[in-house]
Design an enzyme around this catalytic site. Structure first.
Site, PDB file in Angstrom:
ATOM      1  N   TYR A  85       0.386  -0.904   0.252  1.00  0.00           N
ATOM      2  CA  TYR A  85       0.342   0.010   0.272  1.00  0.00           C
ATOM      3  C   TYR A  85       1.084   1.263  -0.246  1.00  0.00           C
ATOM      4  O   TYR A  85       0.795   1.844  -0.912  1.00  0.00           O
ATOM      5  CB  TYR A  85      -0.669  -0.092   1.284  1.00  0.00           C
ATOM      6  CG  TYR A  85      -1.471   1.296   1.327  1.00  0.00           C
ATOM      7  CD1 TYR A  85      -2.624   1.725   0.079  1.00  0.00           C
ATOM      8  CD2 TYR A  85      -1.317   2.191   2.551  1.00  0.00           C
ATOM      9  CE1 TYR A  85      -3.193   2.932   1.012  1.00  0.00           C
ATOM     10  CE2 TYR A  85      -1.973   3.349   2.406  1.00  0.00           C
ATOM     11  CZ  TYR A  85      -2.821   4.101   1.404  1.00  0.00           C
ATOM     12  OH  TYR A  85      -3.248   4.508   1.841  1.00  0.00           O
TER      13      TYR A  85
HETATM   14  O1  LIG Z   1      -2.154   7.009   7.895  1.00  0.00           O
HETATM   15  C1  LIG Z   1      -2.129   6.192   6.889  1.00  0.00           C
HETATM   16  O2  LIG Z   1      -1.956   6.061   5.777  1.00  0.00           O
HETATM   17  C2  LIG Z   1      -3.034   5.169   7.155  1.00  0.00           C
HETATM   18  O3  LIG Z   1      -3.533   4.792   8.026  1.00  0.00           O
HETATM   19  C3  LIG Z   1      -4.557   3.532   8.003  1.00  0.00           C
HETATM   20  O4  LIG Z   1      -3.772   3.052   8.538  1.00  0.00           O
HETATM   21  P1  LIG Z   1      -3.136   2.835  10.197  1.00  0.00           P
HETATM   22  O5  LIG Z   1      -2.338   3.645  10.871  1.00  0.00           O
HETATM   23  O6  LIG Z   1      -2.487   1.077  10.101  1.00  0.00           O
HETATM   24  O7  LIG Z   1      -4.895   2.193  10.991  1.00  0.00           O
HETATM   25  P2  LIG Z   1      -4.966   0.731  11.363  1.00  0.00           P
HETATM   26  O8  LIG Z   1      -5.519   0.022  10.604  1.00  0.00           O
HETATM   27  O9  LIG Z   1      -6.939   1.326  11.972  1.00  0.00           O
HETATM   28  O10 LIG Z   1      -4.546   0.487  12.488  1.00  0.00           O
HETATM   29  C4  LIG Z   1      -4.463   1.806  13.480  1.00  0.00           C
HETATM   30  C5  LIG Z   1      -3.502   0.548  14.868  1.00  0.00           C
HETATM   31  O11 LIG Z   1      -3.825  -0.181  15.617  1.00  0.00           O
HETATM   32  C6  LIG Z   1      -3.169  -1.064  15.462  1.00  0.00           C
HETATM   33  N1  LIG Z   1      -4.310  -2.779  15.018  1.00  0.00           N
HETATM   34  C7  LIG Z   1      -4.870  -2.613  13.807  1.00  0.00           C
HETATM   35  C8  LIG Z   1      -4.997  -4.081  13.517  1.00  0.00           C
HETATM   36  C9  LIG Z   1      -5.526  -4.435  14.867  1.00  0.00           C
HETATM   37  O12 LIG Z   1      -6.168  -6.046  14.556  1.00  0.00           O
HETATM   38  N2  LIG Z   1      -4.446  -4.665  15.984  1.00  0.00           N
HETATM   39  C10 LIG Z   1      -4.168  -3.489  16.322  1.00  0.00           C
HETATM   40  O13 LIG Z   1      -3.299  -3.351  16.980  1.00  0.00           O
HETATM   41  C11 LIG Z   1      -2.068  -0.999  14.114  1.00  0.00           C
HETATM   42  O14 LIG Z   1      -1.265  -1.354  14.282  1.00  0.00           O
HETATM   43  C12 LIG Z   1      -2.227   0.531  14.092  1.00  0.00           C
HETATM   44  O15 LIG Z   1      -1.325   0.585  15.451  1.00  0.00           O
HETATM   45  C13 LIG Z   1      -5.310   3.155   6.931  1.00  0.00           C
HETATM   46  O16 LIG Z   1      -5.962   2.074   7.417  1.00  0.00           O
HETATM   47  C14 LIG Z   1      -4.571   2.908   6.185  1.00  0.00           C
HETATM   48  O17 LIG Z   1      -4.931   3.467   4.462  1.00  0.00           O
HETATM   49  C15 LIG Z   1      -3.414   4.749   5.560  1.00  0.00           C
HETATM   50  O18 LIG Z   1      -4.550   5.657   5.840  1.00  0.00           O
END
Ligand SMILES: O=C(O)[C@H]1O[C@H](OP(=O)(O)OP(=O)(O)OC[C@H]2O[C@@H](n3ccc(=O)[nH]c3=O)[C@H](O)[C@@H]2O)[C@H](O)[C@@H](O)[C@H]1O
Length: 455
Positions: free
Chosen positions: A267
């Site tokens: 991504y």
């Molecule tokens: O800023 C971005 O550019 C991206 O932001 C978002 O990605 P992320 O920041 O990864 O959000 P998100 O999946 O909600 O995980 C949030 C937290 O929960 C943790 N997390 C996640 C899943 C889980 O099962 N457990 C967990 O602890 C995980 O480790 C993380 O620390 C958008 O999805 C992406 O499309 C893109 O726009």
């Protein structure tokens, strides 16, 4: 292009053309035989035959796919990208016809002095919906475009669509890879701006369906830029990049000047590619391009694939939630950014976007090329996010703490936003507690207690 089956049909009819005297005789006797059939019966068989031809025509892929050829009539039906089996989506979309064109024009009509006419791609998405409403509210003309794919529950996208319809915004159903559709939209409307938010999102899903990221974030983006570069006048383009381009960087806060050459997910790599592609189109064709690096945007009408959203659902259902931690029990944190702050950032970027300098595919002078962080500047550990949700929902979460999987996630994000502040006064005002309160209120209102939701 005729399909092989349709050409064989043609071949069969050609076989009826006599090529030998003997065959000619057979044909003539056949003709004599038919000559004596009563007229009513003949008419009946003719209609059956014509009906079969029509059924055959509409079942043939070349008849329903736009492929790359322009529409031959005012009504057009397409499923260009749905041929790509990597997509889990895309029912055949239809567009064209006078009533459709009327809706397109009415939606894109500017209603304020010096207003913009904006094409919003991904308008049925989370950020797309909020940005569209905000633009419409201040009098800009807004036309949405969305393929309504099923990466997450499409009924949520339909509900957002109804919301937009109530504000007078029409969403054209179609894919950014459908160049015939894009060309048609640019023929009908002189867009001053394109707010390009259509994308394959999510960092972890990239391991399951890599080609969907290439399809939307690279091929789709290039297709859109091709059409924009040929438009006359060319629109200014503001588009969604991502905080994920900072990848495995350890220097915080992340600044636009930092390196972005170590992405941790496909991504992120496709968003980084988008930034390079933007550079190319700016350099060669004079397109004005602004990339916005969003930092984990959350809020009402959000994306069910994101942690804050499915944590809420699962906490309410009494289901366990996986909470990631870093190496040696290190904190995993995000610079969670509330949707209203991001919308203000998007509008600021649109308002300060300079005109593209080219026209009809030719550059006439140097054009603006920008990248901004749109974050919150105050990272919060995921464990604290869960704590806030527990208090708001008044339910204790069943936490399963686990090591951050090596599937694209990065341990932390933190935005330096001074550039956006300087250029258009970007100043986020919503802390996570306040933003989640608004989200939970919306969630419970939308799904009831949440316990019955199955998104
Ligand atoms: O800023 C971005 O550019 C991206 O932001 C978002 O990605 P992320 O920041 O990864 O959000 P998100 O999946 O909600 O995980 C949030 C937290 O929960 C943790 N997390 C996640 C899943 C889980 O099962 N457990 C967990 O602890 C995980 O480790 C993380 O620390 C958008 O999805 C992406 O499309 C893109 O726009």
């Amino acid at each position: 292009m005729p399909s092989s089956s349709s050409s064989s049909h043609m071949d069969n009819s050609n076989n009826n053309i006599p090529s030998t005297p003997g065959k000619f005789k057979t044909e003539r006797s056949l003709y004599r035989k038919w000559h004596h059939v009563p007229l009513a019966k003949l008419t009946f068989y003719t209609f059956v035959f014509l009906g079969l031809i029509l059924v055959f025509f509409f079942k043939t892929p070349s008849a329903t796919s736009s492929s790359s050829s322009p529409p031959s009539s005012s009504y057009h039906s397409s499923s260009s990208s749905s041929r790509d089996l990597s997509r889990r989506s895309l029912k055949t979309s239809s567009w064209g016809g006078l009533p459709w064109e009327k809706r397109v024009r009415s939606s894109a009509r500017i209603r304020s002095r010096n207003g913009f006419s904006v094409l919003v791609t991904g308008a049925a998405g989370f950020v797309g919906t909020h940005v569209s409403v905000a633009l419409k509210r201040r009098g800009d003309g807004v036309l949405g475009l969305d393929n309504f794919n099923d990466y997450y529950d499409p009924s949520l996208k339909r509900a957002r669509q109804s919301l937009l319809e109530r504000s007078g915004i029409f969403i054209v159903e179609g894919d950014i890879n459908d160049d015939a559709l894009l060309k048609k939209l640019f023929e009908l409307i002189t867009f001053t701006h394109v707010m390009h938010l259509a994308a394959q999102a999510g960092v972890r899903y990239a391991m399951e369906n890599p080609s969907s990221y290439v399809h939307s974030n690279i091929a789709g983006f290039v297709n859109l830029l091709e059409v924009c570069k040929n438009a006359n006048p060319q629109p200014a383009i503001v588009w969604a990049s991502s905080s994920s381009v900072y990848g495995l960087n350890t220097k915080v806060p992340f600044s636009e000047k930092d390196r972005t050459d170590q992405p941790a997910s496909l991504y992120a790599a496709t968003k980084k590619a988008g930034e390079e592609i933007a550079h190319t189109y700016n350099h060669i064709y004079g397109l004005s391009l602004t990339g916005l690096r969003f930092f984990t945007v959350y809020g009402p009408w959000g994306r069910p694939d994101m942690a804050y959203f499915f944590f809420t659902r699962d906490i309410l259902k009494g289901k366990a939630i996986p909470v990631f931690e870093g190496a040696n029990h290190g904190t995993v944190a995000r610079d969670f950014t509330y949707i209203d702050d991001v919308v203000r950032g998007c509008l600021g970027a649109l308002d300060t976007a300079e005109k593209s300098t080219g026209s009809g595919g030719k550059k006439r002078g140097p054009a603006q090329l920008r990248v901004f962080n749109l974050g919150n500047t105050s990272p919060v550990p995921v464990s604290e996010l869960v704590g806030i949700l527990e208090r708001l929902l008044k339910v204790k979460a069943k936490r399963v703490v686990m090591k951050l999987p090596r599937n694209g996630d990065v341990p932390f994000t933190h935005a330096n936003i001074s550039f956006a502040r300087r250029e258009f006064g970007y100043k986020p005002t919503t802390d996570l507690q306040t933003g989640l309160k608004k989200f939970v209120r919306w969630y419970v209102g939308y799904y009831g207690s949440g316990r019955r939701s199955d998104q």
